[in-house]
Write a protein that holds these residues in place. Sequence first.
Motif, PDB file in Angstrom:
ATOM      1  N   VAL A   4      32.892 -40.542 -25.355  1.00 53.01           N
ATOM      2  CA  VAL A   4      34.028 -40.180 -26.212  1.00 53.01           C
ATOM      3  C   VAL A   4      35.319 -40.236 -25.399  1.00 53.01           C
ATOM      4  CG1 VAL A   4      35.036 -38.361 -27.642  1.00 53.01           C
ATOM      5  CG2 VAL A   4      32.561 -38.739 -27.670  1.00 53.01           C
ATOM      6  N   ILE A   5      35.281 -39.681 -24.194  1.00 55.31           N
ATOM      7  CA  ILE A   5      36.463 -39.721 -23.322  1.00 55.31           C
ATOM      8  C   ILE A   5      36.813 -41.172 -22.995  1.00 55.31           C
ATOM      9  CG2 ILE A   5      37.357 -39.090 -21.038  1.00 55.31           C
ATOM     10  CD1 ILE A   5      35.586 -36.569 -21.184  1.00 55.31           C
ATOM     11  N   ASP A   6      35.788 -41.959 -22.656  1.00 56.05           N
ATOM     12  CA  ASP A   6      36.021 -43.382 -22.343  1.00 56.05           C
ATOM     13  C   ASP A   6      36.667 -44.105 -23.520  1.00 56.05           C
ATOM     14  OD1 ASP A   6      34.876 -43.028 -19.835  1.00 56.05           O
ATOM     15  OD2 ASP A   6      32.890 -43.742 -20.465  1.00 56.05           O
ATOM     16  N   ASN A   7      36.174 -43.856 -24.711  1.00 60.07           N
ATOM     17  CA  ASN A   7      36.717 -44.539 -25.896  1.00 60.07           C
ATOM     18  C   ASN A   7      38.156 -44.110 -26.181  1.00 60.07           C
ATOM     19  OD1 ASN A   7      34.436 -46.077 -26.337  1.00 60.07           O
ATOM     20  ND2 ASN A   7      33.501 -44.539 -27.673  1.00 60.07           N
ATOM     21  N   LEU A   8      38.460 -42.852 -25.982  1.00 61.71           N
ATOM     22  CA  LEU A   8      39.845 -42.408 -26.164  1.00 61.71           C
ATOM     23  C   LEU A   8      40.761 -43.098 -25.147  1.00 61.71           C
ATOM     24  CD1 LEU A   8      39.337 -38.588 -26.849  1.00 61.71           C
ATOM     25  CD2 LEU A   8      40.169 -40.301 -28.473  1.00 61.71           C
ATOM     26  N   GLU A   9      40.293 -43.230 -23.909  1.00 65.13           N
ATOM     27  CA  GLU A   9      41.097 -43.906 -22.882  1.00 65.13           C
ATOM     28  C   GLU A   9      41.269 -45.393 -23.219  1.00 65.13           C
ATOM     29  OE1 GLU A   9      39.052 -42.973 -19.219  1.00 65.13           O
ATOM     30  OE2 GLU A   9      39.983 -40.988 -19.109  1.00 65.13           O
ATOM     31  N   ARG A  10      40.219 -46.016 -23.710  1.00 68.53           N
ATOM     32  CA  ARG A  10      40.321 -47.432 -24.107  1.00 68.53           C
ATOM     33  C   ARG A  10      41.300 -47.599 -25.272  1.00 68.53           C
ATOM     34  NH1 ARG A  10      34.421 -47.357 -23.887  1.00 68.53           N
ATOM     35  NH2 ARG A  10      33.858 -47.935 -21.774  1.00 68.53           N
ATOM     36  N   ALA A  11      41.263 -46.665 -26.196  1.00 74.90           N
ATOM     37  CA  ALA A  11      42.190 -46.736 -27.341  1.00 74.90           C
ATOM     38  C   ALA A  11      43.636 -46.613 -26.865  1.00 74.90           C
ATOM     39  CB  ALA A  11      41.866 -45.638 -28.344  1.00 74.90           C
ATOM     40  N   ILE A  12      43.872 -45.741 -25.906  1.00 74.19           N
ATOM     41  CA  ILE A  12      45.226 -45.565 -25.368  1.00 74.19           C
ATOM     42  C   ILE A  12      45.675 -46.842 -24.658  1.00 74.19           C
ATOM     43  CG2 ILE A  12      46.585 -44.301 -23.640  1.00 74.19           C
ATOM     44  CD1 ILE A  12      44.842 -41.815 -24.373  1.00 74.19           C
ATOM     45  N   GLN A  13      44.770 -47.445 -23.873  1.00 77.45           N
ATOM     46  CA  GLN A  13      45.114 -48.670 -23.141  1.00 77.45           C
ATOM     47  C   GLN A  13      45.325 -49.854 -24.088  1.00 77.45           C
ATOM     48  OE1 GLN A  13      41.907 -49.151 -20.356  1.00 77.45           O
ATOM     49  NE2 GLN A  13      42.714 -47.612 -18.940  1.00 77.45           N
TER      50      GLN A  13
END
Length: 198
Positions: free
Chosen positions: A102-111
């Motif tokens: 979930v954290i990884d996906n949020l970071e990918r969405a931000i990038q």
Amino acid sequence: MSNEENKINEEALKQQDAAEVEVEAVGTDADIEWNEEADESAVKIAELEAALLASEARVKEQQDSVLRAKAEVENMRRRTEQEIDKARKYALNRFAEELLPVIDNLERAIQAADAESEAVKPLLEGVELTHKTFVDVVSKFGLKEINPEGQPFNPEWHQAMSIQESPDHESNTVMFVMQKGYELNGRVIRPAMVMVAK
């Protein structure tokens, strides 16, 4: 001296000798009794000393047993406390592992978001705020990020995905982090996937 006087003297001597013999006999009986009593006393003393030594040995043995039991109880208490502490610290381990994507996906969405687009800006701010809040909450429970870019490679904390030569980086240094790692209360739950300089 006359015969009579000699007889009287002899009789007196005999009586005196008999008295001495009697006294010696009486003394001998007393000595025998005294010796027997002394022997009995010595035997009793020896028996009592042996009983005392045996009792002291039993007391010492019991004291050793008590000390061992105390030490065993103390060790058990300490082990139990450590196990409870570990259980408390690492109870969230599997849960934290499930939260990492979930954290990884949020970071990918931000990038991936286009920060220039006015339509996306409010959405991006919401995702960034959600990510920040999410990371803050999990960090309260001991989950920490491992982002080793520029640090020396540590196989306990990092997983080398590739090794490349780089004039800009020292040998055995993390050049690029492909995926951040995470630790929970000092225990690595996911190593950082990194590219290492040769």
